[in-house]
Write a protein that holds these residues in place. Structure first.
Motif, PDB file in Angstrom:
ATOM      1  N   PHE A 224       0.912  -1.200   0.114  1.00 26.62           N
ATOM      2  CA  PHE A 224       0.132   0.147   0.011  1.00 26.62           C
ATOM      3  C   PHE A 224       0.853   1.131   0.190  1.00 26.62           C
ATOM      4  N   ASP A 225       0.940   2.003  -0.909  1.00 26.77           N
ATOM      5  CA  ASP A 225       1.412   3.306  -1.044  1.00 26.77           C
ATOM      6  C   ASP A 225       0.841   4.593  -1.046  1.00 26.77           C
ATOM      7  N   VAL A 226       1.271   5.601  -0.584  1.00 26.91           N
ATOM      8  CA  VAL A 226       0.589   6.801  -0.491  1.00 26.91           C
ATOM      9  C   VAL A 226       1.575   8.061  -0.887  1.00 26.91           C
ATOM     10  N   PHE A 227       1.511   8.807  -1.955  1.00 31.33           N
ATOM     11  CA  PHE A 227       2.584   9.498  -2.107  1.00 31.33           C
ATOM     12  C   PHE A 227       2.432  10.925  -2.425  1.00 31.33           C
ATOM     13  N   LEU A 228       3.167  12.036  -2.286  1.00 29.99           N
ATOM     14  CA  LEU A 228       2.713  13.314  -2.978  1.00 29.99           C
ATOM     15  C   LEU A 228       3.888  13.589  -4.077  1.00 29.99           C
ATOM     16  N   THR A 229       3.277  14.244  -5.102  1.00 34.24           N
ATOM     17  CA  THR A 229       4.232  14.489  -6.419  1.00 34.24           C
ATOM     18  C   THR A 229       4.374  15.953  -6.750  1.00 34.24           C
ATOM     19  N   HIS A 230       5.637  16.185  -6.914  1.00 32.65           N
ATOM     20  CA  HIS A 230       5.817  17.569  -7.841  1.00 32.65           C
ATOM     21  C   HIS A 230       6.425  17.406  -9.039  1.00 32.65           C
ATOM     22  N   ARG A 231       5.943  18.295 -10.094  1.00 28.70           N
ATOM     23  CA  ARG A 231       6.581  17.905 -11.299  1.00 28.70           C
ATOM     24  C   ARG A 231       6.804  19.362 -11.876  1.00 28.70           C
ATOM     25  N   GLU A 232       8.191  19.315 -12.330  1.00 23.44           N
ATOM     26  CA  GLU A 232       9.111  20.591 -12.897  1.00 23.44           C
ATOM     27  C   GLU A 232       9.301  20.589 -14.467  1.00 23.44           C
ATOM     28  N   ASN A 233       8.852  21.490 -15.299  1.00 24.73           N
ATOM     29  CA  ASN A 233       8.810  21.587 -16.445  1.00 24.73           C
ATOM     30  C   ASN A 233      10.297  22.125 -16.750  1.00 24.73           C
ATOM     31  N   ILE A 234      11.569  21.338 -16.934  1.00 19.89           N
ATOM     32  CA  ILE A 234      12.694  22.049 -17.470  1.00 19.89           C
ATOM     33  C   ILE A 234      12.566  22.735 -18.936  1.00 19.89           C
ATOM     34  N   SER A 235      11.880  22.182 -19.723  1.00 18.69           N
ATOM     35  CA  SER A 235      11.867  22.524 -21.004  1.00 18.69           C
ATOM     36  C   SER A 235      10.793  21.976 -21.615  1.00 18.69           C
ATOM     37  N   GLU A 236      10.476  22.098 -22.977  1.00 18.23           N
ATOM     38  CA  GLU A 236       9.405  21.552 -23.620  1.00 18.23           C
ATOM     39  C   GLU A 236       9.449  20.046 -23.651  1.00 18.23           C
ATOM     40  N   ASP A 237      10.752  19.490 -23.922  1.00 18.86           N
ATOM     41  CA  ASP A 237      10.891  18.377 -23.988  1.00 18.86           C
ATOM     42  C   ASP A 237      11.523  17.414 -22.588  1.00 18.86           C
ATOM     43  N   PHE A 238      11.818  18.115 -21.758  1.00 20.06           N
ATOM     44  CA  PHE A 238      12.373  17.584 -20.501  1.00 20.06           C
ATOM     45  C   PHE A 238      11.297  18.021 -19.303  1.00 20.06           C
ATOM     46  N   MET A 239      11.187  16.903 -18.465  1.00 14.61           N
ATOM     47  CA  MET A 239      10.337  17.255 -17.314  1.00 14.61           C
ATOM     48  C   MET A 239      10.889  16.456 -16.047  1.00 14.61           C
ATOM     49  N   VAL A 240      11.059  16.856 -15.016  1.00 17.01           N
ATOM     50  CA  VAL A 240      11.365  16.174 -13.723  1.00 17.01           C
ATOM     51  C   VAL A 240      10.209  15.987 -12.800  1.00 17.01           C
ATOM     52  N   GLU A 241       9.879  14.851 -12.107  1.00 10.05           N
ATOM     53  CA  GLU A 241       9.047  14.710 -11.442  1.00 10.05           C
ATOM     54  C   GLU A 241       9.536  14.077 -10.085  1.00 10.05           C
ATOM     55  N   GLU A 242       9.265  14.880  -8.963  1.00  9.15           N
ATOM     56  CA  GLU A 242       9.768  14.307  -7.485  1.00  9.15           C
ATOM     57  C   GLU A 242       8.528  13.576  -6.885  1.00  9.15           C
ATOM     58  N   MET A 243       8.900  12.621  -6.252  1.00  8.86           N
ATOM     59  CA  MET A 243       7.911  11.941  -5.335  1.00  8.86           C
ATOM     60  C   MET A 243       8.339  11.686  -3.833  1.00  8.86           C
ATOM     61  N   ALA A 244       7.547  11.724  -2.828  1.00  9.12           N
ATOM     62  CA  ALA A 244       7.733  11.487  -1.491  1.00  9.12           C
ATOM     63  C   ALA A 244       6.538  10.864  -0.855  1.00  9.12           C
ATOM     64  N   GLY A 245       6.671   9.850  -0.302  1.00  5.59           N
ATOM     65  CA  GLY A 245       5.368   9.214   0.523  1.00  5.59           C
ATOM     66  C   GLY A 245       5.742   7.959   1.470  1.00  5.59           C
ATOM     67  N   PHE A 246       4.491   7.389   1.641  1.00  6.41           N
ATOM     68  CA  PHE A 246       4.762   6.073   2.780  1.00  6.41           C
ATOM     69  C   PHE A 246       4.317   5.155   2.027  1.00  6.41           C
ATOM     70  N   SER A 247       5.068   3.786   2.367  1.00 12.59           N
ATOM     71  CA  SER A 247       4.739   2.608   1.915  1.00 12.59           C
ATOM     72  C   SER A 247       4.483   1.560   3.096  1.00 12.59           C
ATOM     73  N   TYR A 248       3.717   0.782   2.937  1.00 18.01           N
ATOM     74  CA  TYR A 248       3.152  -0.353   3.627  1.00 18.01           C
ATOM     75  C   TYR A 248       3.339  -1.600   3.266  1.00 18.01           C
ATOM     76  N   TYR A 249       4.365  -2.545   3.689  1.00 20.76           N
ATOM     77  CA  TYR A 249       4.327  -3.690   3.033  1.00 20.76           C
ATOM     78  C   TYR A 249       3.935  -4.841   3.992  1.00 20.76           C
ATOM     79  N   ARG A 250       3.153  -5.797   3.684  1.00 21.25           N
ATOM     80  CA  ARG A 250       3.066  -6.935   4.614  1.00 21.25           C
ATOM     81  C   ARG A 250       3.040  -8.158   3.927  1.00 21.25           C
ATOM     82  N   TYR A 251       3.745  -9.391   4.406  1.00 21.83           N
ATOM     83  CA  TYR A 251       4.103 -10.538   3.988  1.00 21.83           C
ATOM     84  C   TYR A 251       3.731 -11.506   5.066  1.00 21.83           C
ATOM     85  N   THR A 252       2.693 -12.115   4.620  1.00 17.73           N
ATOM     86  CA  THR A 252       2.130 -13.309   5.579  1.00 17.73           C
ATOM     87  C   THR A 252       2.126 -14.770   4.679  1.00 17.73           C
TER      88      THR A 252
END
Length: 137
Positions: free
Chosen positions: A99-127
């Motif tokens: 289960f993942d929840v995240f925040l995203t920010h997108r930065e358009n450097i140029s018309e052909d190049f874009m950077v996307e940053e993500m920060a969030g929380f993940s929950y893994y359960r193995y049973t």
């Protein structure tokens, strides 16, 4: 009367011919996926388990100011390889939940190049299911 009609036509034309501003434009997507995962390495997951198969779904909302929020859920299932039940410690039918929840920010450097940053929380359960051969069902 003619002046009143001409005046109403001019007022209505000028009032309704203006471009209306667009509201808050939020871009969203929803995805559904089928997943397959093979454990690698020299460990009991890779040696004694079959590949994990499962499903998942998620969604993402992106605002016009290039900030967004996302959610992702996946469920994976596997089985112990035939003949490896005792090697694996009487455990069978492993299941993995992600289960993942995240925040995203997108930065358009140029018309052909874009950077996307993500920060969030993940929950893994193995049973696993414990197989006790001494108990009768």
């Amino acid at each position: 009367m003619r002046i009143f009609i001409v005046l109403m036509l001019l007022v209505s034309t000028t009032a309704y011919s203006q471009k209306k501003r667009k509201g808050l434009d939020v871009v969203s997507n929803i995805d559904v996926k089928v997943l397959a995962m093979k454990p690698l390495g020299n460990n009991s997951l890779a040696k004694d388990l079959q590949p994990f198969y499962g499903f998942g779904f998620g969604g993402n909302l992106m605002t016009p100011i290039n900030f967004g929020v996302g959610l992702d859920y996946s469920e994976l299932f596997s089985n112990v390889k035939y003949g490896s039940q005792n090697l694996y410690g009487n455990l069978g039918s492993p299941r993995m939940t992600v289960f993942d929840v995240f925040l995203t920010h997108r930065e358009n450097i140029s018309e052909d190049f874009m950077v996307e940053e993500m920060a969030g929380f993940s929950y893994y359960r193995y049973t696993n299911l414990y197989l006790d051969k001494s108990e009768k069902l």
